[in-house]
Write a protein that holds these residues in place. Sequence first.
Motif, PDB file in Angstrom:
ATOM      1  N   CYS A 200       0.819  -1.217   0.000  1.00 28.29           N
ATOM      2  CA  CYS A 200       0.000   0.000   0.000  1.00 28.29           C
ATOM      3  C   CYS A 200       0.853   1.267   0.000  1.00 28.29           C
ATOM      4  O   CYS A 200       0.394   2.321  -0.463  1.00 28.29           O
ATOM      5  CB  CYS A 200      -0.942   0.001   1.195  1.00 28.29           C
ATOM      6  SG  CYS A 200      -2.308  -1.171   1.038  1.00 28.29           S
ATOM      7  N   ASN A 201       2.084   1.172   0.506  1.00 26.11           N
ATOM      8  CA  ASN A 201       2.962   2.335   0.562  1.00 26.11           C
ATOM      9  C   ASN A 201       3.710   2.589  -0.739  1.00 26.11           C
ATOM     10  O   ASN A 201       4.423   3.597  -0.857  1.00 26.11           O
ATOM     11  CB  ASN A 201       3.962   2.193   1.718  1.00 26.11           C
ATOM     12  CG  ASN A 201       3.302   2.369   3.073  1.00 26.11           C
ATOM     13  OD1 ASN A 201       2.241   2.978   3.189  1.00 26.11           O
ATOM     14  ND2 ASN A 201       3.918   1.827   4.114  1.00 26.11           N
ATOM     15  N   CYS A 202       3.564   1.701  -1.714  1.00 19.62           N
ATOM     16  CA  CYS A 202       4.225   1.889  -3.003  1.00 19.62           C
ATOM     17  C   CYS A 202       3.507   2.974  -3.815  1.00 19.62           C
ATOM     18  O   CYS A 202       2.287   3.120  -3.740  1.00 19.62           O
ATOM     19  CB  CYS A 202       4.241   0.585  -3.794  1.00 19.62           C
ATOM     20  SG  CYS A 202       5.351  -0.680  -3.129  1.00 19.62           S
ATOM     21  N   THR A 203       4.268   3.691  -4.606  1.00 21.86           N
ATOM     22  CA  THR A 203       3.717   4.767  -5.431  1.00 21.86           C
ATOM     23  C   THR A 203       2.646   4.232  -6.383  1.00 21.86           C
ATOM     24  O   THR A 203       2.849   3.226  -7.055  1.00 21.86           O
ATOM     25  CB  THR A 203       4.836   5.432  -6.266  1.00 21.86           C
ATOM     26  OG1 THR A 203       5.832   5.925  -5.379  1.00 21.86           O
ATOM     27  CG2 THR A 203       4.280   6.574  -7.105  1.00 21.86           C
ATOM     28  N   GLY A 204       1.500   4.897  -6.395  1.00 23.21           N
ATOM     29  CA  GLY A 204       0.436   4.537  -7.323  1.00 23.21           C
ATOM     30  C   GLY A 204      -0.562   3.535  -6.788  1.00 23.21           C
ATOM     31  O   GLY A 204      -1.621   3.340  -7.386  1.00 23.21           O
ATOM     32  N   ILE A 205      -0.240   2.887  -5.670  1.00 22.44           N
ATOM     33  CA  ILE A 205      -1.163   1.904  -5.101  1.00 22.44           C
ATOM     34  C   ILE A 205      -2.270   2.630  -4.338  1.00 22.44           C
ATOM     35  O   ILE A 205      -2.008   3.384  -3.408  1.00 22.44           O
ATOM     36  CB  ILE A 205      -0.439   0.921  -4.157  1.00 22.44           C
ATOM     37  CG1 ILE A 205       0.650   0.147  -4.916  1.00 22.44           C
ATOM     38  CG2 ILE A 205      -1.445  -0.044  -3.525  1.00 22.44           C
ATOM     39  CD1 ILE A 205       0.142  -0.768  -5.995  1.00 22.44           C
ATOM     40  N   VAL A 206      -3.512   2.402  -4.759  1.00 26.76           N
ATOM     41  CA  VAL A 206      -4.652   3.071  -4.124  1.00 26.76           C
ATOM     42  C   VAL A 206      -5.538   2.090  -3.351  1.00 26.76           C
ATOM     43  O   VAL A 206      -6.485   2.495  -2.679  1.00 26.76           O
ATOM     44  CB  VAL A 206      -5.514   3.806  -5.172  1.00 26.76           C
ATOM     45  CG1 VAL A 206      -4.736   4.959  -5.781  1.00 26.76           C
ATOM     46  CG2 VAL A 206      -6.004   2.845  -6.265  1.00 26.76           C
TER      47      VAL A 206
END
Length: 305
Positions: A108-114
């Motif tokens: 969830c903390n990765c860029t783009g993960i919503v």
Amino acid sequence: MQSVSNFYKNHFGAKVYKISLDAGCTCPNRDGTLGTGGCIFCSTSGSGDFTANRNKTVVEQVEEAKQLVDSKFPKKVNQEKKYIAYFQNFTNTYGDEDVLIKKFTQACNCTGIVGIAIGTRPDCLSEKMLKFLNELSKRFFVQLELGFQTSNEKSAEYIRRGYKNEVYNDAVSKIRGLSPLVHIVTHLIFGLPGESELDMMNSVKFVAEKTDGIKITVLYILRNTDLLKDYEAGKFKTLEMDEYFALVKKALQFLPESTIIHRLTGDPPKKDLVAPLWTSNKKLVINIINGILTSPEARKGAVGE
């Protein structure tokens, strides 16, 4: 009723891409807790034939999956994309919960993960996990997918599901109570050996008022599964395409208008598919599904009429 694609667009305000990740889990049907062979239809990959390499970190898996999306949609490479991290194969709330919670958080903390989607079993949801998902759902979209398959207890025993129907009911109640923002998706299979049309419609009715979304697939036979042995022995036949989609159209009439249609058939790996072969004609199948989802039955539904 609406398709999951439209649901995501309405929820996130843009197209969302689902990327399959591997949390490194197994299943109580495989590790000896309930059995060692898995569900009778399940492949060695645990129904995750298109997931990432479990030997890589979650962050590495996410980045590779995002690159794969970019390669498929080159015209949109420079556009900022939104993704749902999908932990698909095996039972993703079964194992060391601290480790799993860390992996879900990393994704969830990765860029783009919503958002995050987690495939699991109704009998593998602890209070600790549901409380974590409750907190996570306040910041991210959380989708919990429950493998139910059928409400016919005889069929459930044959496929080695490993739990009774009331376990599903209890799990839904626990999710609603401890994680009210979580989006529940229920998996069903049509065409299980010995099941009648009535059995399949009863399965739909059983989950209709309990689930937010639904995934229905035709039973397909893969190499290296125990189900293949019974199929080759002539103990049952798989559904023809017209039979299956006639059942799907009927099933939609028993779902509330609010139900999100996440899937109306599976996507088996061609290299391992034995039957029914029509499922490998992805373009044709998608066209039929799109036609069904724009039909009056899908737009209206019959629950409460």
